[in-house]
Design a protein around this motif. Structure first.
Motif, short mmCIF file in Angstrom:
data_model
loop_
_atom_site.label_atom_id
_atom_site.label_comp_id
_atom_site.label_asym_id
_atom_site.label_seq_id
_atom_site.Cartn_x
_atom_site.Cartn_y
_atom_site.Cartn_z
N LEU A 228 -88.94 19.82 8.55
CA LEU A 228 -90.49 18.97 8.39
C LEU A 228 -90.14 18.30 7.50
CD1 LEU A 228 -93.28 18.92 9.44
CD2 LEU A 228 -93.62 20.65 7.79
N MET A 229 -89.43 18.15 6.86
CA MET A 229 -89.26 17.33 5.28
C MET A 229 -88.44 15.87 4.96
SD MET A 229 -86.78 18.04 2.06
CE MET A 229 -85.14 17.43 3.40
N LEU A 230 -88.09 15.70 6.15
CA LEU A 230 -87.38 15.04 6.88
C LEU A 230 -88.32 13.40 6.79
CD1 LEU A 230 -85.01 12.29 5.96
CD2 LEU A 230 -84.07 12.93 8.78
N PRO A 231 -88.47 13.83 7.77
CA PRO A 231 -90.16 12.37 8.03
C PRO A 231 -90.92 11.97 7.04
CG PRO A 231 -90.42 14.93 9.41
CD PRO A 231 -88.89 14.37 9.03
N ILE A 232 -91.74 13.40 6.73
CA ILE A 232 -92.77 13.58 6.10
C ILE A 232 -92.05 12.18 4.64
CG2 ILE A 232 -93.93 14.58 3.96
CD1 ILE A 232 -94.41 17.14 5.98
N VAL A 233 -90.98 12.77 3.90
CA VAL A 233 -90.78 12.37 2.93
C VAL A 233 -90.72 10.68 3.25
CG1 VAL A 233 -88.18 11.67 1.98
CG2 VAL A 233 -89.18 14.44 2.04
N LEU A 234 -90.12 10.36 4.65
CA LEU A 234 -89.65 9.12 4.94
C LEU A 234 -91.32 8.30 5.12
CD1 LEU A 234 -87.07 9.23 7.93
CD2 LEU A 234 -86.55 8.63 4.62
N LEU A 235 -91.97 9.00 5.49
CA LEU A 235 -92.86 8.20 5.62
C LEU A 235 -93.73 7.86 3.97
CD1 LEU A 235 -95.80 7.57 7.96
CD2 LEU A 235 -96.21 9.90 7.45
N LEU A 236 -93.93 8.76 3.79
CA LEU A 236 -93.76 8.32 2.06
C LEU A 236 -93.53 7.24 1.40
CD1 LEU A 236 -94.09 12.33 0.63
CD2 LEU A 236 -96.42 10.88 1.28
N GLY A 237 -92.18 7.06 1.38
CA GLY A 237 -91.76 5.82 1.13
C GLY A 237 -91.72 4.69 1.99
N LEU A 238 -91.85 4.90 2.75
CA LEU A 238 -92.46 3.61 3.62
C LEU A 238 -94.15 3.49 3.92
CD1 LEU A 238 -92.11 1.50 6.34
CD2 LEU A 238 -92.61 3.35 7.90
N LEU A 239 -94.87 4.15 2.79
CA LEU A 239 -95.96 4.20 3.13
C LEU A 239 -95.70 3.21 1.54
CD1 LEU A 239 -98.88 4.07 3.21
CD2 LEU A 239 -98.93 6.26 1.74
N ALA A 240 -95.33 3.24 0.46
CA ALA A 240 -94.79 2.90 -0.58
C ALA A 240 -94.90 1.50 -0.86
CB ALA A 240 -94.00 3.42 -2.01
N MET A 241 -93.66 0.69 0.43
CA MET A 241 -93.08 -0.31 0.46
C MET A 241 -94.39 -1.54 1.10
SD MET A 241 -89.50 0.34 2.07
CE MET A 241 -88.96 -0.78 2.52
N LEU A 242 -94.76 -0.31 2.24
CA LEU A 242 -96.33 -1.32 3.04
C LEU A 242 -97.19 -1.86 1.74
CD1 LEU A 242 -96.38 0.90 6.64
CD2 LEU A 242 -95.23 -1.26 5.85
N LEU A 243 -97.27 -0.70 0.71
CA LEU A 243 -98.29 -1.38 -0.17
C LEU A 243 -97.56 -2.00 -1.78
CD1 LEU A 243 -99.84 2.21 -1.00
CD2 LEU A 243 -100.86 0.84 0.22
N SER A 244 -96.31 -2.24 -1.25
CA SER A 244 -95.47 -2.82 -2.33
C SER A 244 -95.67 -2.41 -3.80
CB SER A 244 -96.31 -4.62 -2.19
OG SER A 244 -96.36 -4.87 -0.86
N TYR A 245 -94.98 -1.33 -3.59
CA TYR A 245 -94.97 -0.76 -4.90
C TYR A 245 -94.06 -0.89 -5.24
CZ TYR A 245 -95.09 2.70 -8.61
OH TYR A 245 -94.45 3.22 -9.33
N GLY A 246 -93.33 -1.19 -6.93
CA GLY A 246 -92.19 -1.87 -6.51
C GLY A 246 -91.09 -0.72 -6.87
N HIS A 247 -91.87 0.63 -7.02
CA HIS A 247 -90.10 1.42 -7.08
C HIS A 247 -90.78 2.68 -5.81
CE1 HIS A 247 -89.59 1.01 -11.03
NE2 HIS A 247 -91.00 0.77 -11.02
N ALA A 248 -90.70 2.10 -4.36
CA ALA A 248 -90.72 2.58 -3.27
C ALA A 248 -90.12 3.58 -2.99
CB ALA A 248 -91.02 1.48 -1.99
N GLN A 249 -88.24 2.73 -3.22
CA GLN A 249 -87.13 3.44 -3.28
C GLN A 249 -87.36 5.67 -4.05
OE1 GLN A 249 -83.52 1.37 -3.13
NE2 GLN A 249 -82.18 3.03 -3.13
N ALA A 250 -87.73 5.03 -5.11
CA ALA A 250 -87.74 5.94 -6.33
C ALA A 250 -88.81 6.79 -5.82
CB ALA A 250 -87.82 5.52 -7.51
N VAL A 251 -90.22 6.52 -5.56
CA VAL A 251 -91.43 7.63 -5.15
C VAL A 251 -90.62 8.69 -3.89
CG1 VAL A 251 -92.94 7.73 -3.56
CG2 VAL A 251 -92.80 6.00 -5.17
N GLY A 252 -89.20 7.78 -2.59
CA GLY A 252 -89.10 9.06 -1.65
C GLY A 252 -87.65 10.13 -1.72
N LEU A 253 -87.27 9.26 -2.62
CA LEU A 253 -85.74 9.61 -4.31
C LEU A 253 -86.28 11.08 -4.52
CD1 LEU A 253 -83.33 7.25 -4.80
CD2 LEU A 253 -83.46 8.72 -2.51
#
Length: 419
Positions: free
Chosen positions: A94-119
């Motif tokens: 369950l973890m992988l799709p949720i983490v990817l979704l959160l990182g993608l959401l941060a990118m769509l919101l143009s947050y500057g640290h989207a990759q860091a959020v995912g990691l």
């Protein structure tokens, strides 16, 4: 005095609960001391505006990471031995799709640290999964070591950045996020059993174990999310309406105030959770009695912690971080009563999970989030941030008092713990 110490040491040796509390509390306190020193160094090395940017990032990942597994990890200690292996495997899946979704959401919101959020979220999720397994197994030495590792790595990172003259808070955020993932993987690899992780299970079996724990996504995850949002959303609100400097002041009160209190409370919670889960499985009356005695001693401890914070923290902010941080000292005094009742209530709320009464906490978290929105909504409308601070503290005390009433109801229902 000697007789008192001798009696206390004798009780310590013969009390499994006290021994576990000692191991985990010592590691937790040491980790918190190092973490607070890191935040002092952060305030000295970076401008107040950059500390505000770091605080906003911490508020985002601090809200997302603990709810990324939908609360399922919180029920690991009470999971039966037969269900444990498919349950852990289901959470890893369950973890992988949720983490990817959160990182993608941060990118769509143009947050500057989207990759860091995912990691960061991925590393924290793996860490929480391993930690709750170790709570179940009563392996508190591992938990203590794992809690100490992140602040030590952050301290090392700050030293390296100063030595190499690396500038900018953005690079610190990116590096720390990567280290969070590495530490989470190392913790899981060293403590989770291979026989559990690599046993194959059908999707039907894994789904069945998750359905047995349906209270997690229905109550635990929303409760945790609302609780975290009640604390962290004001950081974003204050940063947007009153500037990153004031957001940093409020965030540092959370770090220096709610941080230690919450961490000590969660430490006691985890020890009580593992201890009482074992007591329920084995129907051990003596263990229930030990918990009841420990609960009585929590009240004066909580009050002492709050008084100490109210008196000491303003001096710490003024003379350690500098005069520009004095606002944080006044905020910590306003929040002192909330610190006390939060420490006590969180540590004894384990019975809600243990006896499947999560709806009480869910209702409490709804109230808390509404209180937070009300307090800081009035702050925006009236243009005075202190209105929000005073209201948030007062309404927060009310919320915990109501939750404590519900906890006592559950204790009375299960008379083997005590009223």
């Amino acid at each position: 005095m000697q007789r008192f110490l001798s009696a206390w040491l004798k009780r310590w040796r013969h009390s499994a609960l006290l021994r576990r509390l000692g191991i985990l509390t010592s590691g937790t306190v040491l980790a918190q001391v190092v973490q607070l020193l890191n935040f002092v160094a952060l305030a000295k090395l970076y401008a107040l505006t950059e500390v505000g940017m770091y605080s906003v990032f911490a508020a985002i990942v601090g809200t997302l990471a603990p709810v990324a597994l939908l609360g399922y990890e919180m029920l690991i200690p009470g999971t039966s031995d037969d269900d444990l292996s498919p349950y852990l495997n289901a959470m890893l899946l369950l973890m992988l799709p949720i983490v990817l979704l959160l990182g993608l959401l941060a990118m769509l919101l143009s947050y500057g640290h989207a990759q860091a959020v995912g990691l960061w979220v991925a590393g924290t999720v793996i860490h929480r999964l391993a930690e709750m397994y170790n709570v179940r197994a009563n392996r508190f030495r591992w938990i203590s070591i794992a809690r100490l590792a992140p602040p030590l790595m952050m301290a090392l990172l700050l030293v390296v950045f100063v030595w190499l003259d690396v500038q900018g808070i953005d690079r610190l955020i990116d590096w720390q996020a990567s280290l969070t993932l590495v530490l989470g993987l190392a913790y899981a690899g060293l403590t989770l059993p291979r026989t559990v992780l690599f046993t194959r299970h059908t999707m039907t079996m894994m789904g069945a174990t998750l359905r047995k724990s349906i209270n997690a996504p229905l109550y635990l995850m929303p409760s945790n999310l609302l609780n975290l949002a009640a604390y962290n959303v004001p950081v974003l609100v204050i940063g947007h309406w009153f500037g990153p400097q004031l957001a940093a002041q409020y965030a540092y009160v959370l770090r220096f105030g709610f941080g230690p209190v919450g961490l000590v409370g969660s430490t006691l919670y985890q020890v009580f959770y593992g201890f009482l889960s074992e007591a329920v499985r084995t129907d051990n009356k003596a263990m229930f009695d030990q918990y009841a005695r420990a609960r009585k001693h929590m009240r004066p401890v909580a009050v002492a912690v709050a008084v100490g914070m109210a008196l000491i923290y303003p001096l710490v902010f003024r003379y350690v971080l500098g005069p520009e941080w004095m606002t944080a000292g006044w905020i910590s005094m306003v929040f002192a009563p909330l610190f006390a009742i939060m420490l006590y209530t969180n540590s004894v709320s384990v019975v809600l999970n243990l006896f499947n009464r999560q709806r009480y906490e869910f209702i409490s978290q709804i109230n808390y989030f509404v209180f937070s929105v009300l307090a800081f909504g009035l702050t925006i409308l009236l243009g005075n941030v202190w209105i929000g601070f005073f209201l948030f503290s007062a309404l927060g005390c009310l919320r915990y008092a109501l939750l404590l009433r519900d906890i006592n109801k559950v204790l009375v229902e299960h008379k083997h713990i005590g009223g």
